[in-house]
Design a protein around this motif. Structure first.
Motif, PDB file in Angstrom:
ATOM      1  N   ASP A   3      61.181 -16.477 -25.875  1.00 32.75           N
ATOM      2  CA  ASP A   3      62.014 -15.697 -24.960  1.00 32.75           C
ATOM      3  C   ASP A   3      61.739 -14.205 -25.068  1.00 32.75           C
ATOM      4  O   ASP A   3      61.720 -13.491 -24.064  1.00 32.75           O
ATOM      5  N   ARG A   4      61.545 -13.719 -26.306  1.00 33.38           N
ATOM      6  CA  ARG A   4      61.318 -12.279 -26.490  1.00 33.38           C
ATOM      7  C   ARG A   4      59.927 -11.864 -26.005  1.00 33.38           C
ATOM      8  O   ARG A   4      59.736 -10.753 -25.523  1.00 33.38           O
ATOM      9  N   LEU A   5      58.948 -12.754 -26.167  1.00 31.70           N
ATOM     10  CA  LEU A   5      57.571 -12.399 -25.770  1.00 31.70           C
ATOM     11  C   LEU A   5      57.315 -12.624 -24.287  1.00 31.70           C
ATOM     12  O   LEU A   5      56.306 -12.169 -23.753  1.00 31.70           O
ATOM     13  N   ALA A   6      58.229 -13.327 -23.615  1.00 31.79           N
ATOM     14  CA  ALA A   6      58.015 -13.668 -22.200  1.00 31.79           C
ATOM     15  C   ALA A   6      57.730 -12.449 -21.316  1.00 31.79           C
ATOM     16  O   ALA A   6      56.803 -12.485 -20.504  1.00 31.79           O
ATOM     17  N   PRO A   7      58.504 -11.339 -21.447  1.00 33.64           N
ATOM     18  CA  PRO A   7      58.211 -10.186 -20.577  1.00 33.64           C
ATOM     19  C   PRO A   7      56.796  -9.632 -20.786  1.00 33.64           C
ATOM     20  O   PRO A   7      56.120  -9.264 -19.823  1.00 33.64           O
ATOM     21  N   ILE A   8      56.349  -9.581 -22.063  1.00 34.20           N
ATOM     22  CA  ILE A   8      54.996  -9.065 -22.343  1.00 34.20           C
ATOM     23  C   ILE A   8      53.961 -10.003 -21.726  1.00 34.20           C
ATOM     24  O   ILE A   8      53.000  -9.579 -21.082  1.00 34.20           O
ATOM     25  N   GLN A   9      54.161 -11.307 -21.927  1.00 37.27           N
ATOM     26  CA  GLN A   9      53.203 -12.275 -21.398  1.00 37.27           C
ATOM     27  C   GLN A   9      53.176 -12.241 -19.873  1.00 37.27           C
ATOM     28  O   GLN A   9      52.114 -12.341 -19.266  1.00 37.27           O
ATOM     29  N   ARG A  10      54.379 -12.060 -19.272  1.00 35.74           N
ATOM     30  CA  ARG A  10      54.436 -11.993 -17.810  1.00 35.74           C
ATOM     31  C   ARG A  10      53.627 -10.794 -17.322  1.00 35.74           C
ATOM     32  O   ARG A  10      52.853 -10.882 -16.377  1.00 35.74           O
ATOM     33  N   GLY A  11      53.783  -9.664 -18.017  1.00 37.55           N
ATOM     34  CA  GLY A  11      53.046  -8.446 -17.648  1.00 37.55           C
ATOM     35  C   GLY A  11      51.545  -8.657 -17.750  1.00 37.55           C
ATOM     36  O   GLY A  11      50.791  -8.335 -16.831  1.00 37.55           O
ATOM     37  N   LEU A  12      51.107  -9.251 -18.874  1.00 38.38           N
ATOM     38  CA  LEU A  12      49.666  -9.473 -19.083  1.00 38.38           C
ATOM     39  C   LEU A  12      49.116 -10.451 -18.051  1.00 38.38           C
ATOM     40  O   LEU A  12      48.012 -10.264 -17.528  1.00 38.38           O
ATOM     41  N   ALA A  13      49.893 -11.496 -17.746  1.00 45.68           N
ATOM     42  CA  ALA A  13      49.431 -12.483 -16.760  1.00 45.68           C
ATOM     43  C   ALA A  13      49.294 -11.838 -15.391  1.00 45.68           C
ATOM     44  O   ALA A  13      48.328 -12.104 -14.658  1.00 45.68           O
ATOM     45  N   THR A  14      50.247 -10.971 -15.033  1.00 46.31           N
ATOM     46  CA  THR A  14      50.185 -10.293 -13.738  1.00 46.31           C
ATOM     47  C   THR A  14      48.974  -9.371 -13.669  1.00 46.31           C
ATOM     48  O   THR A  14      48.260  -9.338 -12.658  1.00 46.31           O
ATOM     49  N   ILE A  15      48.732  -8.650 -14.769  1.00 46.87           N
ATOM     50  CA  ILE A  15      47.567  -7.761 -14.803  1.00 46.87           C
ATOM     51  C   ILE A  15      46.279  -8.571 -14.617  1.00 46.87           C
ATOM     52  O   ILE A  15      45.397  -8.208 -13.849  1.00 46.87           O
ATOM     53  N   GLY A  16      46.199  -9.685 -15.337  1.00 43.10           N
ATOM     54  CA  GLY A  16      45.005 -10.530 -15.264  1.00 43.10           C
ATOM     55  C   GLY A  16      44.764 -11.047 -13.858  1.00 43.10           C
ATOM     56  O   GLY A  16      43.662 -10.947 -13.314  1.00 43.10           O
ATOM     57  N   ALA A  17      45.828 -11.568 -13.245  1.00 44.89           N
ATOM     58  CA  ALA A  17      45.696 -12.127 -11.896  1.00 44.89           C
ATOM     59  C   ALA A  17      45.320 -11.038 -10.891  1.00 44.89           C
ATOM     60  O   ALA A  17      44.434 -11.226 -10.051  1.00 44.89           O
ATOM     61  N   TRP A  18      45.943  -9.884 -11.017  1.00 40.80           N
ATOM     62  CA  TRP A  18      45.682  -8.771 -10.093  1.00 40.80           C
ATOM     63  C   TRP A  18      44.226  -8.310 -10.217  1.00 40.80           C
ATOM     64  O   TRP A  18      43.530  -8.112  -9.224  1.00 40.80           O
ATOM     65  N   THR A  19      43.768  -8.141 -11.453  1.00 36.71           N
ATOM     66  CA  THR A  19      42.407  -7.656 -11.681  1.00 36.71           C
ATOM     67  C   THR A  19      41.381  -8.616 -11.099  1.00 36.71           C
ATOM     68  O   THR A  19      40.459  -8.218 -10.407  1.00 36.71           O
ATOM     69  N   VAL A  20      41.563  -9.903 -11.415  1.00 38.17           N
ATOM     70  CA  VAL A  20      40.599 -10.902 -10.944  1.00 38.17           C
ATOM     71  C   VAL A  20      40.568 -10.956  -9.419  1.00 38.17           C
ATOM     72  O   VAL A  20      39.504 -10.960  -8.803  1.00 38.17           O
ATOM     73  N   LYS A  21      41.759 -10.938  -8.808  1.00 37.37           N
ATOM     74  CA  LYS A  21      41.833 -11.009  -7.350  1.00 37.37           C
ATOM     75  C   LYS A  21      41.114  -9.833  -6.706  1.00 37.37           C
ATOM     76  O   LYS A  21      40.303  -9.991  -5.794  1.00 37.37           O
ATOM     77  N   ASN A  22      41.429  -8.633  -7.177  1.00 37.96           N
ATOM     78  CA  ASN A  22      40.843  -7.443  -6.558  1.00 37.96           C
ATOM     79  C   ASN A  22      39.355  -7.329  -6.820  1.00 37.96           C
ATOM     80  O   ASN A  22      38.594  -6.885  -5.974  1.00 37.96           O
ATOM     81  N   TRP A  23      38.959  -7.726  -7.997  1.00 32.30           N
ATOM     82  CA  TRP A  23      37.535  -7.691  -8.342  1.00 32.30           C
ATOM     83  C   TRP A  23      36.751  -8.647  -7.444  1.00 32.30           C
ATOM     84  O   TRP A  23      35.704  -8.324  -6.921  1.00 32.30           O
ATOM     85  N   GLN A  24      37.320  -9.829  -7.258  1.00 28.11           N
ATOM     86  CA  GLN A  24      36.649 -10.815  -6.404  1.00 28.11           C
ATOM     87  C   GLN A  24      36.632 -10.343  -4.957  1.00 28.11           C
ATOM     88  O   GLN A  24      35.634 -10.488  -4.260  1.00 28.11           O
ATOM     89  N   ALA A  25      37.736  -9.732  -4.530  1.00 28.84           N
ATOM     90  CA  ALA A  25      37.804  -9.237  -3.148  1.00 28.84           C
ATOM     91  C   ALA A  25      36.736  -8.176  -2.912  1.00 28.84           C
ATOM     92  O   ALA A  25      36.087  -8.136  -1.862  1.00 28.84           O
ATOM     93  N   LEU A  26      36.541  -7.346  -3.930  1.00 27.39           N
ATOM     94  CA  LEU A  26      35.539  -6.285  -3.835  1.00 27.39           C
ATOM     95  C   LEU A  26      34.131  -6.877  -3.724  1.00 27.39           C
ATOM     96  O   LEU A  26      33.295  -6.427  -2.954  1.00 27.39           O
ATOM     97  N   LEU A  27      33.893  -7.932  -4.499  1.00 28.74           N
ATOM     98  CA  LEU A  27      32.578  -8.569  -4.502  1.00 28.74           C
ATOM     99  C   LEU A  27      32.315  -9.329  -3.202  1.00 28.74           C
ATOM    100  O   LEU A  27      31.180  -9.452  -2.757  1.00 28.74           O
ATOM    101  N   GLU A  28      33.395  -9.824  -2.613  1.00 26.30           N
ATOM    102  CA  GLU A  28      33.216 -10.712  -1.461  1.00 26.30           C
ATOM    103  C   GLU A  28      33.614 -10.062  -0.132  1.00 26.30           C
ATOM    104  O   GLU A  28      33.842 -10.759   0.851  1.00 26.30           O
TER     105      GLU A  28
END
Lengths: 279, 178
Positions: free
Chosen positions: A43-68
């Motif tokens: 429960d305590r780590l959930a906010p940190i993990q949520r933040g990291l997961a969002t960063i990861g998803a955002w980066t991958v999406k935008n990087w792929q969009a840039l490539l494609e």
């Protein structure tokens, strides 16, 4: 003064710790409930993990969009055409659904109403390569319990296992300890879909009837024999079917219809209230 | 708190903080960057590197911290990651003093073999619990994970060595001034 044990004694100490850990491992393999410490940390780590997961998803999406980006315009045109076609098909399917509902009612089928879908964000995954589970940001406080079905955009994802107050672990359908009842959409043959491992990304399909007729490309959907999943949800598509001796069925593998490696959001199926009879 | 203890506390805060961050990233951020279907094991890379740099005792402690975090995040076999990671630190610690740590091959080989030991323990326990893991996928994952973890170690090992040197030199300078 700190007394350091001799090297031989230290080795015995390491061996004792090793044995103790092995014993704990055997006792904690498959658990429905997490320990208080695990629940607290989750429960305590959930906010940190949520933040990291969002960063990861955002980066991958935008990087792929840039490539494609060159392909995007062309894809957009194709998708517009496809949307128009699908809208037409959708109207036709609505008509079929209306007709189907009327027929079910006429035949006295039990309606599959009362299922509530709770949207949840995927905030973490199992850190290893073998077991396949995800952590979602819903827990006991949101009404989740162990053994609830979880679906994604393409169909079945898995089911909830250990539930903390604000988070829950979902065992994916490709986890080695997962088993879901399915049925071939083409032939109606009952099958059991068992997970292999995260890295394989596939599930093994075992027929539950003799002389099952399974072919590559067949769609497997939920059988509806349990209350976890409603009937007819897509599980996956058969990618390999190996015939055995004398034409009998030997082995088949299924690729999930949902991209389990790229899950961001899922829906938890809240079953209808118990009304006394078995689903 | 004594001055020496305070310095030790600072060093351990940095090392444990790095390990915890690595564990959190491994469960959330890193699954987006899988290679050939396998995930990078950041905690193992840190454990292998710091065991080579600081010795068996420190390596085993970091392995226990990182492993425990992964076990809590995984929510399955309590102690499995601790067992694998501490075994790796223990084994690397045994050979640490007889190898030339500045050679690129040493951190690469240590992580490669460490990954095989760590994953091997994981698979062994999973199989004993009745899970089916096919031999084909087993070989693929073991070799791929070992290779990519080792490559990552090559990228970070000398930076971690510089960080470790910085922390030690800073402590030494403070000790002299006091």
């Amino acid at each position: 003064m700190v007394v350091r044990p001799p090297e031989g004694h230290r080795l015995i100490l390491y061996a004792a710790v090793f044995l103790l850990l092995t014993a704990v491992l055997n006792l904690t393999a498959e658990r429905e409930h997490v320990t208080a410490l695990e629940a607290f940390l989750a429960d305590r780590l959930a906010p940190i993990q949520r933040g990291l997961a969002t960063i990861g998803a955002w980066t991958v999406k935008n990087w792929q969009a840039l490539l494609e980006w060159r392909e995007l315009k062309e894809t957009n045109e194709k998708l517009r055409t496809q949307v128009e076609l699908l809208q037409t098909e959708n109207i036709r399917l609505r008509e079929y659904r209306r007709e189907n509902a009327w027929l079910r009612e006429a035949l006295g089928f039990r309606q599959e109403l009362g299922y509530t879908m709770l949207p949840a964000q995927v905030i973490a995954r199992d850190p290893g390569n073998w077991l396949s589970s995800i952590i979602i940001d819903l827990g006991e406080e949101d009404g989740l319990t162990t053994g609830m079905g979880v679906v994604g955009p393409g169909g079945v994802v898995g089911s909830t296992r250990s539930v903390a107050k604000k988070t829950a672990r979902v065992m994916l359908m490709i986890d080695p300890s997962s088993a879901i009842g399915g049925v071939s959409q083409r032939t109606g043959d009952l099958v059991l879909v068992e997970g292999l491992s995260e890295s394989a990304g596939l599930a093994r399909v075992k027929p539950l009837v003799r002389d099952a007729d399974l072919k590559q490309g067949d769609i497997i959907v939920t059988s509806g024999l349990s209350v976890i999943f409603p009937k007819g949800l897509p599980i996956g598509r058969l990618v390999t079917v190996t015939p055995g001796d004398y034409g009998t069925f030997a082995e088949a593998f299924l690729e999930p219809t949902t991209d389990l490696a790229r899950l961001e959001y899922v829906f938890v199926i809240v079953p209808p209230e118990e009304d006394g009879d078995d689903g | 708190m004594a001055k020496g203890q305070e310095r030790d506390y600072l060093q351990w805060s940095v090392l444990a903080g790095l390990t915890i961050l690595a564990g959190l990233m491994q469960g959330s951020l890193l699954h987006w960057w899988g290679f050939l279907g396998v995930k990078l094991d950041l905690v193992l890379v840190l454990v292998a590197s710091f065991t080579l740099l600081r010795g068996r005792r420190d390596g085993v402690i970091l392995a226990a911290i990182g492993g425990a975090l992964l076990d809590f995040l995984s929510g399955r076999y309590l102690g499995l990651h601790v067992l694998g990671k501490t075994a790796v630190a223990f084994l690397i610690g045994l050979v640490r003093d007889v190898v030339y740590k500045e050679n690129y091959l040493v951190p690469f080989s240590a992580t490669f073999l460490g990954t095989i030991v760590d994953q091997g323990i994981y698979v062994l326990v999973a199989r004993l619990s009745g899970f089916t893991i096919g031999s084909g996928i087993l070989g693929h994952v073991l070799v791929s994970a070992a290779f990519f973890n080792s490559l990552l170690t090559l990228c970070v090992y000398f930076r971690l060595a510089a960080l470790d040197r910085f922390l030690r030199e800073r402590d030494a300078a403070e000790q002299q001034s006091s």
